[in-house]
Motif scaffolding. Structure first.
Motif, PDB file in Angstrom:
ATOM      1  N   GLU A 173       0.817  -1.216   0.000  1.00  0.00           N
ATOM      2  CA  GLU A 173       0.000   0.000   0.000  1.00  0.00           C
ATOM      3  C   GLU A 173       0.850   1.264   0.000  1.00  0.00           C
ATOM      4  OE1 GLU A 173      -3.963  -1.822   2.185  1.00  0.00           O
ATOM      5  OE2 GLU A 173      -2.533  -0.665   3.361  1.00  0.00           O
ATOM      6  N   LEU A 174       2.095   1.162   0.404  1.00  0.00           N
ATOM      7  CA  LEU A 174       3.000   2.306   0.303  1.00  0.00           C
ATOM      8  C   LEU A 174       3.326   2.614  -1.157  1.00  0.00           C
ATOM      9  CD1 LEU A 174       5.461   1.556   3.246  1.00  0.00           C
ATOM     10  CD2 LEU A 174       3.966   3.551   3.060  1.00  0.00           C
ATOM     11  N   THR A 175       3.209   1.614  -2.007  1.00  0.00           N
ATOM     12  CA  THR A 175       3.475   1.807  -3.430  1.00  0.00           C
ATOM     13  C   THR A 175       2.226   2.267  -4.166  1.00  0.00           C
ATOM     14  OG1 THR A 175       5.151   0.074  -3.367  1.00  0.00           O
ATOM     15  CG2 THR A 175       4.297   0.697  -5.532  1.00  0.00           C
ATOM     16  N   GLU A 176       1.131   1.553  -3.959  1.00  0.00           N
ATOM     17  CA  GLU A 176      -0.130   1.905  -4.629  1.00  0.00           C
ATOM     18  C   GLU A 176      -1.303   1.392  -3.810  1.00  0.00           C
ATOM     19  OE1 GLU A 176      -2.418   1.273  -8.924  1.00  0.00           O
ATOM     20  OE2 GLU A 176      -0.326   0.688  -8.674  1.00  0.00           O
ATOM     21  N   ARG A 177      -2.359   2.201  -3.727  1.00  0.00           N
ATOM     22  CA  ARG A 177      -3.527   1.844  -2.928  1.00  0.00           C
ATOM     23  C   ARG A 177      -4.789   1.866  -3.786  1.00  0.00           C
ATOM     24  NH1 ARG A 177       0.068   4.771  -0.777  1.00  0.00           N
ATOM     25  NH2 ARG A 177      -0.791   6.711  -1.592  1.00  0.00           N
ATOM     26  N   THR A 178      -5.714   1.010  -3.436  1.00  0.00           N
ATOM     27  CA  THR A 178      -7.007   0.972  -4.118  1.00  0.00           C
ATOM     28  C   THR A 178      -8.097   1.319  -3.117  1.00  0.00           C
ATOM     29  OG1 THR A 178      -6.232  -0.742  -5.647  1.00  0.00           O
ATOM     30  CG2 THR A 178      -8.620  -0.446  -5.430  1.00  0.00           C
ATOM     31  N   LEU A 179      -8.820   2.377  -3.378  1.00  0.00           N
ATOM     32  CA  LEU A 179      -9.899   2.812  -2.495  1.00  0.00           C
ATOM     33  C   LEU A 179     -11.218   2.214  -2.955  1.00  0.00           C
ATOM     34  CD1 LEU A 179      -9.226   6.574  -1.757  1.00  0.00           C
ATOM     35  CD2 LEU A 179      -9.699   4.826  -0.068  1.00  0.00           C
ATOM     36  N   THR A 180     -11.972   1.668  -2.015  1.00  0.00           N
ATOM     37  CA  THR A 180     -13.302   1.147  -2.321  1.00  0.00           C
ATOM     38  C   THR A 180     -14.346   1.926  -1.534  1.00  0.00           C
ATOM     39  OG1 THR A 180     -13.274  -0.493  -0.529  1.00  0.00           O
ATOM     40  CG2 THR A 180     -12.297  -1.143  -2.648  1.00  0.00           C
ATOM     41  N   ASN A 181     -15.592   1.789  -1.937  1.00  0.00           N
ATOM     42  CA  ASN A 181     -16.685   2.438  -1.206  1.00  0.00           C
ATOM     43  C   ASN A 181     -16.776   1.916   0.224  1.00  0.00           C
ATOM     44  OD1 ASN A 181     -17.441   4.025  -3.404  1.00  0.00           O
ATOM     45  ND2 ASN A 181     -18.852   2.480  -4.193  1.00  0.00           N
ATOM     46  N   VAL A 182     -16.462   0.638   0.398  1.00  0.00           N
ATOM     47  CA  VAL A 182     -16.476   0.046   1.741  1.00  0.00           C
ATOM     48  C   VAL A 182     -15.413   0.706   2.620  1.00  0.00           C
ATOM     49  CG1 VAL A 182     -16.117  -2.072   3.066  1.00  0.00           C
ATOM     50  CG2 VAL A 182     -17.377  -2.145   0.904  1.00  0.00           C
ATOM     51  N   ASP A 183     -14.222   0.940   2.059  1.00  0.00           N
ATOM     52  CA  ASP A 183     -13.158   1.614   2.805  1.00  0.00           C
ATOM     53  C   ASP A 183     -13.591   3.021   3.218  1.00  0.00           C
ATOM     54  OD1 ASP A 183     -11.429  -0.536   2.628  1.00  0.00           O
ATOM     55  OD2 ASP A 183     -10.456   0.196   0.812  1.00  0.00           O
ATOM     56  N   LEU A 184     -14.208   3.740   2.296  1.00  0.00           N
ATOM     57  CA  LEU A 184     -14.653   5.104   2.589  1.00  0.00           C
ATOM     58  C   LEU A 184     -15.724   5.109   3.674  1.00  0.00           C
ATOM     59  CD1 LEU A 184     -14.863   6.554  -1.040  1.00  0.00           C
ATOM     60  CD2 LEU A 184     -13.064   6.915   0.651  1.00  0.00           C
ATOM     61  N   GLU A 185     -16.644   4.170   3.592  1.00  0.00           N
ATOM     62  CA  GLU A 185     -17.710   4.085   4.597  1.00  0.00           C
ATOM     63  C   GLU A 185     -17.150   3.698   5.956  1.00  0.00           C
ATOM     64  OE1 GLU A 185     -21.822   1.550   5.499  1.00  0.00           O
ATOM     65  OE2 GLU A 185     -20.805   1.380   3.553  1.00  0.00           O
ATOM     66  N   ASN A 186     -16.342   2.643   5.989  1.00  0.00           N
ATOM     67  CA  ASN A 186     -15.773   2.176   7.260  1.00  0.00           C
ATOM     68  C   ASN A 186     -14.797   3.187   7.846  1.00  0.00           C
ATOM     69  OD1 ASN A 186     -17.220  -0.205   7.067  1.00  0.00           O
ATOM     70  ND2 ASN A 186     -15.539  -1.372   6.169  1.00  0.00           N
ATOM     71  N   GLY A 187     -14.024   3.836   6.983  1.00  0.00           N
ATOM     72  CA  GLY A 187     -13.088   4.846   7.462  1.00  0.00           C
ATOM     73  C   GLY A 187     -13.787   6.028   8.093  1.00  0.00           C
ATOM     74  N   SER A 188     -14.846   6.496   7.462  1.00  0.00           N
ATOM     75  CA  SER A 188     -15.619   7.617   8.009  1.00  0.00           C
ATOM     76  C   SER A 188     -16.238   7.247   9.350  1.00  0.00           C
ATOM     77  CB  SER A 188     -16.719   8.030   7.023  1.00  0.00           C
ATOM     78  OG  SER A 188     -16.171   8.421   5.786  1.00  0.00           O
ATOM     79  N   LYS A 189     -16.849   6.051   9.415  1.00  0.00           N
ATOM     80  CA  LYS A 189     -17.465   5.604  10.667  1.00  0.00           C
ATOM     81  C   LYS A 189     -16.431   5.480  11.779  1.00  0.00           C
ATOM     82  CE  LYS A 189     -21.318   2.946   8.682  1.00  0.00           C
ATOM     83  NZ  LYS A 189     -21.876   1.574   8.487  1.00  0.00           N
ATOM     84  N   ARG A 190     -15.296   4.905  11.431  1.00  0.00           N
ATOM     85  CA  ARG A 190     -14.266   4.672  12.455  1.00  0.00           C
ATOM     86  C   ARG A 190     -13.724   5.993  12.988  1.00  0.00           C
ATOM     87  NH1 ARG A 190     -11.396  -0.065  13.496  1.00  0.00           N
ATOM     88  NH2 ARG A 190     -10.515   0.166  15.590  1.00  0.00           N
ATOM     89  N   PHE A 191     -13.519   6.957  12.100  1.00  0.00           N
ATOM     90  CA  PHE A 191     -13.025   8.258  12.556  1.00  0.00           C
ATOM     91  C   PHE A 191     -14.054   8.942  13.445  1.00  0.00           C
ATOM     92  CE2 PHE A 191     -12.659  12.880  12.087  1.00  0.00           C
ATOM     93  CZ  PHE A 191     -11.365  13.059  12.539  1.00  0.00           C
ATOM     94  N   ILE A 192     -15.304   8.900  13.089  1.00  0.00           N
ATOM     95  CA  ILE A 192     -16.353   9.542  13.881  1.00  0.00           C
ATOM     96  C   ILE A 192     -16.481   8.882  15.250  1.00  0.00           C
ATOM     97  CG2 ILE A 192     -18.856   9.934  14.027  1.00  0.00           C
ATOM     98  CD1 ILE A 192     -18.810  10.235  10.951  1.00  0.00           C
TER      99      ILE A 192
END
Length: 293
Positions: free
Chosen positions: A165-184
Motif C-alpha cells: 500500500e506504500l506503493t499503490e492503494r485501491t480505495l473502495t466504497n467500503v473503505d470510505l464508509e468504514n473509514g468515516s465511521k471509524r473516525f467519527i
C-alpha cells in the motif's frame, strides 16, 4: 495539531482528502509526504529535521544491511535520539540521588511521537535484514517515516504490513464508509467520553478522601483507555480513507478474563512489537533474532 482539533477537522483533513481524491495515483504519495510534513511542522517544527534525517539514514542503512554489525549499528542510531530526549534527565536524576552530584537537568522537550518512530524504524531495519522487506524504495521509506496518521499516538505500523500500500492503494466504497465511521467513533470517544471524564476526574480529585482517591485511580485508567483507543480509532479511520489498512490496536481489553489476555488486547501493536523484536527467546516459533544466538 491533533485529530480532534478544529484546524485538523475543518481545514487539514478536508483539504488533504479533496486533493488526494482528485489527483492521479502517481502523485498521491507525494501529496501525503507534503501534508504529513506540514502536519509535523505545524506541531513541532524544530524537530522536523530530525525526522527527515531518520528517514534518510534508515533508507541508506537498508541498502547496507549485509551484516549483523550494520544492523546493530542502525538500531543504536535509532535508539540514541529516544535515549537523549526521554531518558537522559532520568539518568541524571539517578546519578544525583546515588552520588549526591549536582547535575542540572536538561529539561528536554520530547519530539512528537519519537517512541513510535523509533519502534517503527527498528522493525524496518530488522525486517530488511531478515529478508521480509526486499529493496525498499526511497519514496516509500520516507512516506513510511513521515505518514501523519500514526505520528501522534500510534499504532506502531510495520513497513512489512503496508509495503504494497506504500506503493499503490485501491480505495473502495467500503473503505470510505468504514473509514468515516471509524473516525467519527474515535472522535466521539475522545471528545465526548475521554475529555468529559477528564473534567470529572479533575473535579473529584480536588477533595482528597479515600473514596475520591480510589475513584480517581479507577477512572484514570478508563480515561487513558478511552483517550488512547480513540486516537487509534481515528488513525485507523483516516488511514482507511487514504487506502491504508492498519491492524487493530485495542480489542476490548477490559473484557479480558486474565492479565495476560488483557495485555494481549491492550495496545496490541506495542505488545506484538516487543514479542517479535525484544523477547524472541520466549516466542521461538516467531522469533526474528534466532540467528543471533
Amino acid at each position: 495539531m491533533n485529530f480532534s482539533g478544529i484546524s485538523f477537522i475543518f481545514y487539514f483533513l478536508p483539504a488533504l482528502l479533496i486533493l488526494y481524491y482528485l489527483l492521479p495515483k502517481k502523485y498521491q504519495n507525494t501529496l501525503l509526504i507534503i501534508f504529513s510534513s506540514f502536519f509535523y511542522i505545524y506541531a513541532d517544527i524544530k524537530f522536523f529535521p530530525l525526522l527527515i534525517i531518520t528517514g534518510i539514514t534508515n533508507y541508506l542503512l537498508s541498502k547496507k544491511l549485509k551484516s549483523k554489525k550494520v544492523l546493530i549499528f542502525g538500531i543504536i542510531l535509532n535508539i540514541l535520539p529516544l535515549f537523549y530526549f526521554k531518558y537522559l534527565d532520568f539518568i541524571f536524576d539517578i546519578i544525583n540521588n546515588i552520588t549526591n552530584a549536582n547535575i542540572d537537568p536538561l529539561n528536554l522537550i520530547l519530539p512528537l511521537g519519537i517512541s513510535f518512530t523509533t519502534f517503527r524504524m527498528i522493525s524496518f531495519l530488522v525486517d530488511v535484514y531478515s529478508g521480509k522487506i526486499k529493496k525498499p524504495k526511497f519514496k516509500e521509506v520516507m512516506l513510511y517515516t513521515l505518514l501523519f496518521t500514526y505520528q501522534v499516538q500510534g499504532p506502531i505500523i510495520r513497513f512489512n504490513d503496508i509495503k504494497e500500500e506504500l506503493t499503490e492503494r485501491t480505495l473502495t466504497n467500503v473503505d470510505l464508509e468504514n473509514g468515516s465511521k471509524r473516525f467519527i467513533i474515535g472522535l466521539a470517544k475522545k471528545v465526548i467520553l475521554a475529555d468529559t471524564l477528564s473534567l470529572f476526574i479533575t473535579a473529584i480529585s480536588s477533595e482528597v478522601t479515600v473514596v475520591s482517591s480510589w475513584l480517581t485511580a479507577i477512572l484514570n485508567i478508563l480515561r487513558l483507555y478511552l483517550d488512547f483507543s480513540a486516537y487509534s480509532d481515528m488513525a485507523i479511520g483516516i488511514s482507511l480513507l487514504l487506502g491504508f489498512h492498519f491492524k487493530e490496536n485495542f480489542n476490548y481489553p477490559f473484557l479480558s478474563t486474565s492479565m495476560s489476555a488483557f495485555w494481549r488486547n491492550w495496545h496490541i501493536s506495542l505488545t506484538s512489537w516487543f514479542k517479535d523484536y525484544i523477547y524472541p527467546s520466549r516466542w521461538k516459533q516467531k522469533r526474528i533474532f534466532k540467528n543471533y544466538y
